[in-house]
Design an enzyme around this catalytic site. Structure first.
Site, PDB file in Angstrom:
ATOM      1  N   ARG A  62       0.830  -1.209   0.000  1.00 57.03           N
ATOM      2  CA  ARG A  62       0.000   0.000   0.000  1.00 57.03           C
ATOM      3  C   ARG A  62       0.867   1.263   0.000  1.00 57.03           C
ATOM      4  O   ARG A  62       0.543   2.252  -0.676  1.00 57.03           O
ATOM      5  CB  ARG A  62      -0.916  -0.007   1.229  1.00 57.03           C
ATOM      6  CG  ARG A  62      -1.873   1.182   1.251  1.00 57.03           C
ATOM      7  CD  ARG A  62      -2.980   0.980   2.262  1.00 57.03           C
ATOM      8  NE  ARG A  62      -3.930   2.084   2.248  1.00 57.03           N
ATOM      9  CZ  ARG A  62      -4.221   2.830   3.315  1.00 57.03           C
ATOM     10  NH1 ARG A  62      -3.636   2.585   4.476  1.00 57.03           N
ATOM     11  NH2 ARG A  62      -5.098   3.804   3.216  1.00 57.03           N
ATOM     12  N   HIS A  66       0.523   4.236  -2.691  1.00 52.88           N
ATOM     13  CA  HIS A  66       0.262   5.628  -2.314  1.00 52.88           C
ATOM     14  C   HIS A  66       1.407   6.555  -2.690  1.00 52.88           C
ATOM     15  O   HIS A  66       1.201   7.735  -2.930  1.00 52.88           O
ATOM     16  CB  HIS A  66      -0.050   5.731  -0.816  1.00 52.88           C
ATOM     17  CG  HIS A  66      -1.448   5.285  -0.468  1.00 52.88           C
ATOM     18  ND1 HIS A  66      -2.134   5.746   0.616  1.00 52.88           N
ATOM     19  CD2 HIS A  66      -2.275   4.419  -1.098  1.00 52.88           C
ATOM     20  CE1 HIS A  66      -3.340   5.189   0.653  1.00 52.88           C
ATOM     21  NE2 HIS A  66      -3.437   4.368  -0.368  1.00 52.88           N
ATOM     22  N   ASP A  67       2.626   6.020  -2.744  1.00 55.06           N
ATOM     23  CA  ASP A  67       3.744   6.837  -3.217  1.00 55.06           C
ATOM     24  C   ASP A  67       3.556   7.150  -4.705  1.00 55.06           C
ATOM     25  O   ASP A  67       3.610   8.297  -5.128  1.00 55.06           O
ATOM     26  CB  ASP A  67       5.079   6.108  -2.994  1.00 55.06           C
ATOM     27  CG  ASP A  67       6.263   6.951  -3.465  1.00 55.06           C
ATOM     28  OD1 ASP A  67       6.185   8.193  -3.360  1.00 55.06           O
ATOM     29  OD2 ASP A  67       7.271   6.368  -3.926  1.00 55.06           O
ATOM     30  N   VAL A  70       0.816   9.738  -5.993  1.00 56.85           N
ATOM     31  CA  VAL A  70       0.965  11.153  -5.638  1.00 56.85           C
ATOM     32  C   VAL A  70       2.377  11.594  -6.032  1.00 56.85           C
ATOM     33  O   VAL A  70       3.353  11.172  -5.431  1.00 56.85           O
ATOM     34  CB  VAL A  70       0.716  11.378  -4.126  1.00 56.85           C
ATOM     35  CG1 VAL A  70       0.778  12.862  -3.789  1.00 56.85           C
ATOM     36  CG2 VAL A  70      -0.625  10.784  -3.709  1.00 56.85           C
ATOM     37  N   GLY A  72       4.114  10.649  -8.498  1.00 54.61           N
ATOM     38  CA  GLY A  72       4.923   9.558  -9.048  1.00 54.61           C
ATOM     39  C   GLY A  72       5.698   8.816  -7.970  1.00 54.61           C
ATOM     40  O   GLY A  72       5.704   9.208  -6.796  1.00 54.61           O
ATOM     41  N   ASP A  74       8.364   8.548  -6.206  1.00 57.49           N
ATOM     42  CA  ASP A  74       9.547   9.351  -5.887  1.00 57.49           C
ATOM     43  C   ASP A  74       9.835   9.375  -4.391  1.00 57.49           C
ATOM     44  O   ASP A  74      10.583  10.232  -3.914  1.00 57.49           O
ATOM     45  CB  ASP A  74       9.362  10.791  -6.388  1.00 57.49           C
ATOM     46  CG  ASP A  74       8.257  11.516  -5.621  1.00 57.49           C
ATOM     47  OD1 ASP A  74       7.448  10.817  -4.961  1.00 57.49           O
ATOM     48  OD2 ASP A  74       8.205  12.750  -5.660  1.00 57.49           O
ATOM     49  N   SER A  76       8.036  10.408  -2.115  1.00 55.71           N
ATOM     50  CA  SER A  76       7.532  11.614  -1.439  1.00 55.71           C
ATOM     51  C   SER A  76       6.701  11.248  -0.208  1.00 55.71           C
ATOM     52  O   SER A  76       6.614  12.024   0.735  1.00 55.71           O
ATOM     53  CB  SER A  76       6.709  12.472  -2.403  1.00 55.71           C
ATOM     54  OG  SER A  76       5.715  11.698  -3.044  1.00 55.71           O
ATOM     55  N   ASN A  94      -3.967   9.278   3.701  1.00 65.49           N
ATOM     56  CA  ASN A  94      -2.956   8.272   4.024  1.00 65.49           C
ATOM     57  C   ASN A  94      -3.209   7.641   5.392  1.00 65.49           C
ATOM     58  O   ASN A  94      -2.301   7.080   6.008  1.00 65.49           O
ATOM     59  CB  ASN A  94      -1.550   8.881   3.970  1.00 65.49           C
ATOM     60  CG  ASN A  94      -1.011   8.896   2.542  1.00 65.49           C
ATOM     61  OD1 ASN A  94      -1.294   7.982   1.761  1.00 65.49           O
ATOM     62  ND2 ASN A  94      -0.260   9.924   2.199  1.00 65.49           N
ATOM     63  N   PRO A 162      -7.617   7.320  -5.103  1.00 66.05           N
ATOM     64  CA  PRO A 162      -9.041   6.985  -5.236  1.00 66.05           C
ATOM     65  C   PRO A 162      -9.705   6.962  -3.864  1.00 66.05           C
ATOM     66  O   PRO A 162      -9.068   6.660  -2.862  1.00 66.05           O
ATOM     67  CB  PRO A 162      -9.000   5.594  -5.857  1.00 66.05           C
ATOM     68  CG  PRO A 162      -7.681   5.018  -5.451  1.00 66.05           C
ATOM     69  CD  PRO A 162      -6.739   6.178  -5.372  1.00 66.05           C
ATOM     70  N   HIS A 192      -6.337  -5.908  -2.147  1.00 71.85           N
ATOM     71  CA  HIS A 192      -7.235  -5.947  -0.992  1.00 71.85           C
ATOM     72  C   HIS A 192      -7.581  -7.380  -0.600  1.00 71.85           C
ATOM     73  O   HIS A 192      -8.548  -7.620   0.103  1.00 71.85           O
ATOM     74  CB  HIS A 192      -8.496  -5.124  -1.253  1.00 71.85           C
ATOM     75  CG  HIS A 192      -8.257  -3.653  -1.284  1.00 71.85           C
ATOM     76  ND1 HIS A 192      -9.199  -2.732  -1.660  1.00 71.85           N
ATOM     77  CD2 HIS A 192      -7.144  -2.929  -0.964  1.00 71.85           C
ATOM     78  CE1 HIS A 192      -8.684  -1.509  -1.585  1.00 71.85           C
ATOM     79  NE2 HIS A 192      -7.437  -1.600  -1.181  1.00 71.85           N
ATOM     80  N   ASP A 256      -4.152 -13.780  -2.719  1.00 71.27           N
ATOM     81  CA  ASP A 256      -4.719 -14.764  -3.652  1.00 71.27           C
ATOM     82  C   ASP A 256      -5.987 -14.184  -4.281  1.00 71.27           C
ATOM     83  O   ASP A 256      -6.351 -13.041  -4.005  1.00 71.27           O
ATOM     84  CB  ASP A 256      -5.032 -16.083  -2.918  1.00 71.27           C
ATOM     85  CG  ASP A 256      -5.928 -15.859  -1.705  1.00 71.27           C
ATOM     86  OD1 ASP A 256      -6.569 -14.780  -1.613  1.00 71.27           O
ATOM     87  OD2 ASP A 256      -5.994 -16.754  -0.848  1.00 71.27           O
TER      88      ASP A 256
HETATM   89  C1  HEM Z   1      -9.035   0.913  -6.396  1.00 69.36           C
HETATM   90  C2  HEM Z   1      -9.017   1.916  -5.535  1.00 69.36           C
HETATM   91  C3  HEM Z   1      -8.572   1.765  -4.111  1.00 69.36           C
HETATM   92  C4  HEM Z   1      -9.192   2.288  -3.027  1.00 69.36           C
HETATM   93  C5  HEM Z   1     -10.454   3.149  -3.030  1.00 69.36           C
HETATM   94  C6  HEM Z   1      -8.449   1.866  -1.862  1.00 69.36           C
HETATM   95  C7  HEM Z   1      -8.771   2.207  -0.552  1.00 69.36           C
HETATM   96  C8  HEM Z   1      -8.228   1.618   0.568  1.00 69.36           C
HETATM   97  C9  HEM Z   1      -8.692   1.830   1.913  1.00 69.36           C
HETATM   98  C10 HEM Z   1      -9.832   2.786   2.317  1.00 69.36           C
HETATM   99  C11 HEM Z   1      -7.953   1.041   2.731  1.00 69.36           C
HETATM  100  C12 HEM Z   1      -8.092   0.908   4.242  1.00 69.36           C
HETATM  101  C13 HEM Z   1      -7.453   2.078   4.941  1.00 69.36           C
HETATM  102  C14 HEM Z   1      -7.752   2.049   6.413  1.00 69.36           C
HETATM  103  O1  HEM Z   1      -8.893   2.309   6.774  1.00 69.36           O
HETATM  104  O2  HEM Z   1      -6.852   1.732   7.212  1.00 69.36           O
HETATM  105  C15 HEM Z   1      -7.014   0.326   1.905  1.00 69.36           C
HETATM  106  C16 HEM Z   1      -6.095  -0.587   2.361  1.00 69.36           C
HETATM  107  C17 HEM Z   1      -5.189  -1.250   1.554  1.00 69.36           C
HETATM  108  N1  HEM Z   1      -4.981  -1.015   0.212  1.00 69.36           N
HETATM  109 FE1  HEM Z   1      -6.193   0.014  -1.015  1.00 69.36          FE
HETATM  110  N2  HEM Z   1      -7.392   1.092  -2.258  1.00 69.36           N
HETATM  111  C18 HEM Z   1      -7.414   1.008  -3.625  1.00 69.36           C
HETATM  112  C19 HEM Z   1      -6.483   0.369  -4.422  1.00 69.36           C
HETATM  113  C20 HEM Z   1      -5.362  -0.272  -3.933  1.00 69.36           C
HETATM  114  C21 HEM Z   1      -4.249  -0.708  -4.745  1.00 69.36           C
HETATM  115  C22 HEM Z   1      -4.109  -0.457  -6.246  1.00 69.36           C
HETATM  116  C23 HEM Z   1      -3.362  -1.318  -3.905  1.00 69.36           C
HETATM  117  C24 HEM Z   1      -2.024  -1.927  -4.211  1.00 69.36           C
HETATM  118  C25 HEM Z   1      -1.658  -2.415  -5.365  1.00 69.36           C
HETATM  119  C26 HEM Z   1      -3.953  -1.293  -2.585  1.00 69.36           C
HETATM  120  C27 HEM Z   1      -3.418  -1.882  -1.466  1.00 69.36           C
HETATM  121  C28 HEM Z   1      -3.975  -1.839  -0.202  1.00 69.36           C
HETATM  122  C29 HEM Z   1      -3.531  -2.681   0.901  1.00 69.36           C
HETATM  123  C30 HEM Z   1      -2.476  -3.776   0.830  1.00 69.36           C
HETATM  124  C31 HEM Z   1      -4.291  -2.293   2.024  1.00 69.36           C
HETATM  125  C32 HEM Z   1      -4.163  -2.846   3.447  1.00 69.36           C
HETATM  126  C33 HEM Z   1      -3.077  -2.074   4.168  1.00 69.36           C
HETATM  127  C34 HEM Z   1      -2.684  -2.610   5.519  1.00 69.36           C
HETATM  128  O3  HEM Z   1      -3.260  -3.580   6.009  1.00 69.36           O
HETATM  129  O4  HEM Z   1      -1.755  -2.034   6.119  1.00 69.36           O
HETATM  130  N3  HEM Z   1      -5.140  -0.623  -2.628  1.00 69.36           N
HETATM  131  N4  HEM Z   1      -7.203   0.701   0.596  1.00 69.36           N
END
Ligand code: HEM
Ligand SMILES: *[C@@H]1O[C@H](CO)[C@@H](O)[C@H](O)[C@H]1NC(C)=O
Ligand SMILES: *[C@@H]1O[C@H](CO)[C@@H](O)[C@H](O)[C@H]1NC(C)=O
Length: 328
Positions: A62, A66-67, A70, A72, A74, A76, A94, A162, A192, A256
């Site tokens: 994640r 997030h890097d 925003v 690119g 880099d 940041s 974040n 997003p 996710h 998975d």
């Molecule tokens: C498609 C749009 C996406 C949205 C709206 C989104 C949103 C979120 C949100 C709201 C959380 C939970 C934050 C919290 O409440 O603590 C989260 C967690 C996470 N996101 Fe996304 N995400 C998106 C795409 C992605 C992408 C592209 C990746 C990586 C390739 C990703 C990887 C993760 C991971 C691994 C977590 C869990 C983090 C942790 O357990 O520490 N997400 N995301």
């Protein structure tokens, strides 16, 4: 002769002016000569982090996402706020990002072996790859040669990431702005499959969805009941607790395709997860990922490489930070 000399001087001047902004492509094995052990150091650091915290691969994947979205890829996101500047990491967008100390550890070991050579942004890209592999995903080579940015602004975060309540059109547009396709958006959302979310990121779906439905009708009612036992109705994120819930209750730490199976059975956690099943265009892709787990894993690895190349700084752009939290 003098004229030729003037021309040469002119072109030399032009070259000197533009060379710092010339960007180069990323390259697999960029540090082969300058720091041959860098990828092994990162891998061992990530392995140790995983032993201490099963949630660390999710955190690092994640962090890389997030890097990259925003400014690119880099690094940041790694910069700390300063009295004169609020940095990306302190934005609400974040919320919950972690893994900074793992990157610090890898950076310290790398600086001890190859000072001023490896960028924090490359370390983060390697760390995300190793996290994917350790969580059960495919291995992939990481093109490197990224340089570190020198600025980080809190205000840029929510404009670029997003939102958890985006519909498919909005998600598609958000990813398209970063050069990623709708298919890559669906593929990468499979991240996710690991990690967890704070209740505040989805509890509206349980208690105050819209004027007609208190509970999101696109969520399996028994899953909603289960989530209600975890997430209190009155959530005051400033004063009260904001519990964490796993994205995938079945295999919470395994990267998975169970994420897509959950969507199919209306058990997506975020609204932005479930819409991928509810929209006709993306449902087709979700179905494919349910039926072909190995193809999805390969697509995921390829999409991570694409994501890792968003607006990168290379060549003489940016710098190689000594400490990932502060600019040199
Ligand atoms: C498609 C749009 C996406 C949205 C709206 C989104 C949103 C979120 C949100 C709201 C959380 C939970 C934050 C919290 O409440 O603590 C989260 C967690 C996470 N996101 Fe996304 N995400 C998106 C795409 C992605 C992408 C592209 C990746 C990586 C390739 C990703 C990887 C993760 C991971 C691994 C977590 C869990 C983090 C942790 O357990 O520490 N997400 N995301
Ligand atoms: C998605 O949300 C935007 C902004 O709220 C809205 O204009 C659009 O009609 C929505 N699209 C779909 C397919 O629901
Ligand atoms: C509430 O959500 C449902 C399901 O998404 C939708 O059909 C309905 O039109 C929404 N109602 C209002 C008032 O927005």
């Amino acid at each position: 002769m003098a004229k030729l000399f003037t021309y040469l001087l002119f072109f030399l001047a032009i070259f000197l002016i533009i060379s710092p902004v010339l960007s180069l492509p990323l390259k697999i094995g960029f540090y082969q000569k300058t720091c041959p052990s860098v990828e092994a150091i990162v891998r061992s650091t990530i392995k140790t982090a995983l032993i201490n915290d099963p949630g660390s691969p999710a955190a690092l994947i994640r962090l890389h996402f997030h890097d990259c979205f925003v400014r690119g890829c880099d690094a940041s996101i790694l910069l700390d706020s300063a009295p004169s500047n609020q940095a990306e990491k302190d934005s609400m967008g974040n919320k919950g990002v972690q893994g900074f100390q793992v990157i610090d550890e890898a950076k310290a070991k790398i600086e001890a072996q190859c000072p001023n050579t490896v960028s924090c942004s490359d370390i983060l890209a390697f760390a995300a790859r190793d996290s994917v592999t350790l969580a059960g995903g495919h291995y992939y080579d990481v093109p490197s040669g990224r340089r570190d940015g020198r600025v980080s602004y809190m205000a840029e975060v929510t404009k670029n990431l997003p939102d958890a309540f985006f519909n498919v059109t909005q998600l598609k547009e958000n990813f398209a702005r970063k050069g990623l396709s709708m298919e890559e958006m669906v593929t990468l959302s499979g991240a996710h499959s690991i990690g967890d979310s704070h209740c505040s990121s989805f509890s509206k779906r349980l208690y105050s969805f819209n004027k007609t439905f208190a509970q999101d009708p696109s969520m399996d009612p028994s899953y909603a009941s289960f989530l209600k036992t975890k997430c209190p109705r009155q959530l005051n994120t400033r004063t009260g607790p904001d519990p964490l819930v796993p994205f995938d209750p079945v295999t919470p730490n395994r990267l998975d395709n169970n994420y897509y199976k959950n969507l199919k059975s209306s058990r997506g956690l975020l609204a932005s997860d479930q819409v991928l099943w509810n929209n006709i265009l993306t449902r087709r892709i979700v179905k494919g990922n349910v039926n072909h787990p190995r193809t999805w894993a390969a697509k995921f690895a390829a999409a991570m490489v694409q994501m890792g190349s968003i607006d990168v700084l290379t060549g003489k752009q940016g710098e190689i930070r000594k400490n990932c939290r502060v600019v040199n």
